[in-house]
Write an enzyme that holds these catalytic residues in place. Structure first.
Site, short mmCIF file in Angstrom:
data_model
loop_
_atom_site.label_atom_id
_atom_site.label_comp_id
_atom_site.label_asym_id
_atom_site.label_seq_id
_atom_site.Cartn_x
_atom_site.Cartn_y
_atom_site.Cartn_z
N GLY A 1 0.42 -1.00 -0.24
CA GLY A 1 -0.01 -0.06 -0.05
C GLY A 1 1.20 1.44 0.06
N ASP B 1 -10.30 6.81 4.01
CA ASP B 1 -9.69 5.79 2.47
C ASP B 1 -10.74 4.62 2.62
OD1 ASP B 1 -8.25 5.83 0.43
OD2 ASP B 1 -6.49 4.51 1.23
#
Length: 1021
Positions: free
Chosen positions: A716, A842
């Site tokens: 990520g 997110d």
């Protein structure tokens, strides 16, 4: 001389005398035949409770017997009328000897047996009435020999076989009634030759095949009733031109075709028209506005489209049902004009327009409808506007149902004046305000549905006057306060369903609930109820579903729940319940679903009943449980061996001394560890200002095999994620190692720890611990340790990487819908039920992780913002950045214009996520540009072309299509398409550009759960 000469030589008066003697002798013989036939008929009667046949004896002439009529000339029986006399027995075959009989009326009795074939000998017979008996067998095939037959009525018997084609030979027949029998086969086309036929009843049989076009030849036909059969094929259009028709009823068959555009003109005498429950298509006939004699008009459950014309000339209309078609445009135009015109129908009693596409504003003129109106149904349309206060004028209204529309405003208090109202169902609209206390005046109401609106305030205590209520649905609103004992506290209440779910109710569940002996479904889930679960629930012996999840119930489970032997579903998850799981639950044989997850239960899990089915039972999130079947993955329960004999005095002294020494050692150890922890906290406080539960770098390195690439399961923006096995217990974990060279990684570490350390929800990724240390090279090392999710991320399932030779991954409709509900439930918890509001910032498919049961868990809180309770400001340990938060495509547009983080942003991201899940398209797909984005792409296909937006995998799985000519089951097809439409509408409502206009996340969860329940028959919370 010869005899002829002798006879001719007699005087004329002697000849006349002899002729009279001959005629009298012949008549006497005929009379004897009739009398004998009647006595044989009587002999077949086995019950005559009224004694009407007592007069049939030798003391009077048979022409004087009860029910017998004779001709005046020959004294022969011409009519036998024994109707409605409670006679039972069978019809004697000697009835065929009454050769002068014109009328045989035996209706409304209990005759059995068969129609004797000798009845065809009655050549003079004109009326044969055998209806309302129990006669079996077949109609004699040679019934055509009764050529003078005018009326043949055998309805409501047990006759079987086919309808004889010979009936078409009866040229004088006017009334033919074969209804409510067991006839099979087709309607004989030969009936078209019976040109005198005026009335033909054949409803409620098992007839099949086409409606013969030869019936169009019956120019005198006034009644054609063929409903409730298995007729199919194309309905002959020429029948719409039989101008003499007053009744046309082909309802409840499989007939298709279209309505004549000239229907209201070509059938000027039409009074009763029904094609319900068939497959008619085409446009609604505008000419119907001319049918001024029309009283009943039924076209339910077909596929009729178009605009409905004005009904201002239908002065006689009494019954009007158009349910479940495709009528209306769904737009705010004149869809509802025809509704206003019905104010001219002063006899209107029943009006059902449900399940269509009517749009427009609900006209105030409904207040001027006939005072006889008893049923008004507007369900499942797109009607908006307010309910006019003048609705109180409809004094005889028994049912008012407007479920799933766009009605708004307040519920008028004047509804409380409708004293005849039995059903008021306004669920799934946009009503606001409070529940009118005047509804407590509806003392005979049976169903009250106000769920899934925007109502607020308390439940009026006055509803306690409505003691005939069987269904009360207040779910999915903003109601608050306590649940009044007055509305559930009397044994006289008839409740079968109580739904208070998804509100803000506080306080306890009243003990009085135990008085509801008929209660089958009780749903108080997702509120803020507290206290103990009342033991009185054990008295609700009819309960089938008990849903109490998502509250703050505490204490032990009452063992009285074991008395609910009919209970099928029990959900107590997400509460604060404690103590042991009662063994009594294992004895509930009907229990199919049991959810006890995320409580504080302890001790052994039972090993019987529903507890032997891991797919039906959930006990996760209870850290002190043990035992159970292996699929629960719980530790074994400890065993305790009882001592076989008492300890000696010497042994007791030794144990005492050892205990004292151990106690001193423990005290010293505690003091040492306390001092050590104090120093460690000081160090950690100086480094990042946060207290974190730590594990060592070495243990994580060992768990991940040296952070091997073979264990790498994802990367990520702030680091990499590895699969690991921690410690000797072999706990499978996911280790997120932060890349501290990346700007903001340290803040991400702190934010995620802060966000997750004090929250707990079955749909949030569980943070097990954290590590803040240094690696073997002296570099800072920070990692987060999570519960491992074996099925990876939602991203991998929606967009599988087939290039890596993976097995093709695919989520079906039910799985996607469940995951969408899981994510909505998690957001609802973060936004509304945490001590401080948490904004995720997110939300996207790669941050939705799936466990082994495909339950969705929201993870990656690296960008999360925590808002102090009662404020709109983030907590002081978090910095505020004006930069764009989140991921391109999922980030709300206001963040790009400098707006601060808010819960509205998460809802936008959720809307995009929802649309992506069911279209299969990423928001960053190359097909989207400046003038087209994912919400607009879906919006332009609704509702008619919804299939164009659905993920092709789901289309193939469910075989749905927009085509009305599909061979697949059209009803299921429509349900699935409606489900997709509802989901897309929710996604669009969540992703509108104006933040304040986005749908409330609680309302999202409620609507998705309702869509699931409607389509799959079980609701998930």
């Amino acid at each position: 001389m010869s005899s002829m000469q002798s006879f001719s030589s007699l005087p004329i008066h002697a000849i006349a005398f002899l002729l009279c003697i001959f005629l009298l002798t012949s008549a006497s013989n005929g009379n004897d035949t009739d009398q004998l036939a009647l006595l044989k008929f009587k002999a077949n009667i086995n019950q005559d409770p009224l004694g009407v046949l007592n007069s049939w004896n030798d003391t009077t002439h048979f022409c004087q017997w009860h029910g017998v009529s004779c001709g005046s000339r020959h004294q022969r029986v011409t009519a036998l009328d024994l109707r409605s006399l409670k006679l039972s027995g069978s019809i004697s075959s000697f009835i065929g000897n009454l050769s002068f009989l014109r009328e045989l009326r035996l209706q409304n009795n209990s005759f059995g047996g068969e129609i004797p074939p000798q009845i065809v000998n009655l050549r003079r017979l004109e009326i044969l009435a055998l209806h309302n008996n129990s006669i079996a067998g077949k109609i004699p095939a040679n019934i055509s020999r009764c050529t003078n037959l005018i009326s043949f009525r055998v309805h409501y018997n047990l006759l079987e076989g086919g309808i004889p084609m010979e009936l078409g030979v009866l040229l004088k027949i006017q009334y033919l009634s074969l209804a409510h029998n067991r006839f099979v086969g087709t309607i004989p086309p030969s009936l078209g030759n019976a040109t005198s036929l005026q009335i033909f009843y054949a409803y409620e049989n098992t007839l099949s095949g086409d409606v013969p076009a030869t019936l169009c030849q019956l120019k005198n036909l006034s009644i054609l009733a063929l409903s409730d059969n298995h007729l199919s094929g194309n309905f002959p259009p020429c029948i719409f031109n039989v101008s003499s028709l007053m009744t046309l009823d082909v309802g409840a068959n499989l007939v298709h075709g279209s309505l004549s555009s000239e229907l209201g003109i070509s059938l000027p005498n039409l009074q009763f028209f029904s094609i319900s429950l068939n497959q008619f298509t085409g446009f609604f006939p505008a000419s119907l506005s001319n049918a001024s004699n029309l009283q009943v008009f039924e076209i339910d459950d077909n596929k009729i489209v178009g605009k409905v014309p004005s009904f201002e000339k239908l002065y006689m209309i009494n019954w009007l049902t158009m349910n479940s078609n495709h009528l209306g445009t769904g737009e705010a135009d004149d869809d509802m004009t025809f509704l206003s015109s019905l104010a001219n129908g002063t006899n209107l009693e029943y009006l059902d327009l449900g399940f269509n596409n009517f749009g427009g504003k609900l006209p105030e003129q409904i207040s001027n409808f006939s005072r006889k109106l008893s049923v008004l149904v507007l369900d499942e349309n797109q009607i908006f506007g307010n309910i006019p206060p003048g609705i109180e004028n409809l004094a005889n209204l028994k049912r008012f149902s407007a479920w799933h529309n766009k009605l708004s405003g307040v519920i008028p208090s004047t509804i409380g004046r409708l004293q005849s109202l039995e059903i008021l169902y306004l669920t799934r609209n946009n009503f606001s305000g409070s529940i009118p206390p005047s509804l407590g005046n509806l003392t005979i109401i049976d169903v009250l549905g106000l769920g899934q609106n925007y109502l607020h305030g308390n439940i009026p205590v006055g509803l306690g006057n409505c003691q005939r209520l069987s269904v009360l649905d207040l779910s999915g609103n903003n109601l608050s306060g306590t649940i009044p004992p007055q509305i559930i506290g009397l044994s006289s209440f008839k409740y079968t369903l109580l739904d208070f779910s998804f509100n803000h109710f506080t306080g306890v569940l009243p003990m009085e609930v135990g008085s509801l002996k008929n209660l089958q479904n009780l749903d108080v889930s997702n509120n803020m109820l507290s206290g103990e679960i009342p033991s009185s629930l054990g008295s609700c012996t009819s309960l089938e579903e008990l849903l109490m999840e998502g509250n703050a119930f505490q204490g032990r489970l009452p063992s009285s729940l074991g008395l609910l032997q009919g209970l099928q579903k029990l959900d107590l998850s997400r509460n604060n319940l404690s103590g042991q799981i009662p063994e009594a639950l294992a004895g509930l044989r009907s229990l199919e679903i049991l959810n006890l997850s995320y409580n504080n239960f302890e001790g052994a899990v039972p090993m019987k009943g529903v507890f032997t089915n891991a797919s039906a039972t959930s006990v996760v999130g209870n850290g002190n449980l043990c035992g159970g079947i292996p699929q629960f993955h719980l530790p074994k329960c400890p065993t305790f061996n009882k001592p076989k004999k008492r300890l000696s005095l010497q042994m007791k002294i030794i144990i005492s001394v050892i205990s004292v020494l151990l106690g001193l050692i423990l005290v010293l150890t505690y003091l040492f560890l306390s001092q050590l922890r104090k120093k460690r906290r000081e160090i950690e406080s100086n480094s990042d200002g946060n207290a974190l539960l730590m594990v060592s770098y070495q243990s994580l390195r060992n768990a991940t095999n040296g952070f091997s690439s073979a264990n790498l399961i994802g990367t990520g923006s702030f680091g990499s994620v590895y699969k690991g096995i921690l410690g000797e217990e072999g706990m499978v974990i996911a280790v997120k190692v932060l890349n501290l060279m990346h700007q903001g990684a340290s803040r991400s570490f702190i934010a995620e720890c802060e966000a997750l350390k004090n929250i707990r929800h079955r749909n949030l990724l569980k943070l097990i611990t954290a590590c803040s240390s240094v690696d073997y090279h002296g570099n800072d090392f920070k990692a987060l340790i999570y519960e491992f999710m074996p099925n990876g991320s939602l991203e991998e399932w929606l967009h599988p990487n087939l290039g890596l030779n993976e097995a093709t991954k695919s989520l079906n409709l039910l799985q996607r819908l469940d995951i969408a509900i899981h994510v909505a439930s998690a957001l609802e918890y973060l936004h509304h039920y945490c001590e401080s509001t948490i904004v995720h910032c997110d939300l996207k498919p790669s941050n939705i992780l799936l466990d082994n049961e495909m339950i969705g868990h929201v993870g990656d809180f690296g960008l999360a913002k925590i808002f102090l309770e009662g404020t709109l400001q983030p907590s002081t340990n978090q910095s505020i950045s004006t930069g764009v938060k989140g991921t391109i495509g999922y980030t709300p547009p206001e963040y790009g214009m400098g707006s601060e983080v808010s819960t509205y942003g998460d809802i936008y991201s959720y809307g995009i996520l929802l649309l992506e899940m069911f279209t299969g398209k990423k928001p960053t797909d190359s097909m989207f540009g400046e003038n087209l984005n994912l919400p607009n792409f879906v919006k332009r296909s609704l509702p008619e072309q919804v299939a164009q937006s659905i993920d092709p995998i789901l289309l193939q799985e469910n075989k749905v299509t927009n085509s009305t000519q599909s061979n697949w089951r059209s009803i299921r097809n429509n349900e699935i398409l409606e489900c997709f439409t509802s989901i897309f509408e929710i996604g669009i409502a969540c992703s509108v550009e104006m933040p304040s206009m986005r749908m409330n996340i609680s309302h999202v969860a409620t609507q998705l759960s309702s869509a699931r329940k409607k389509l799959f028959g079980m609701q998930i919370r």
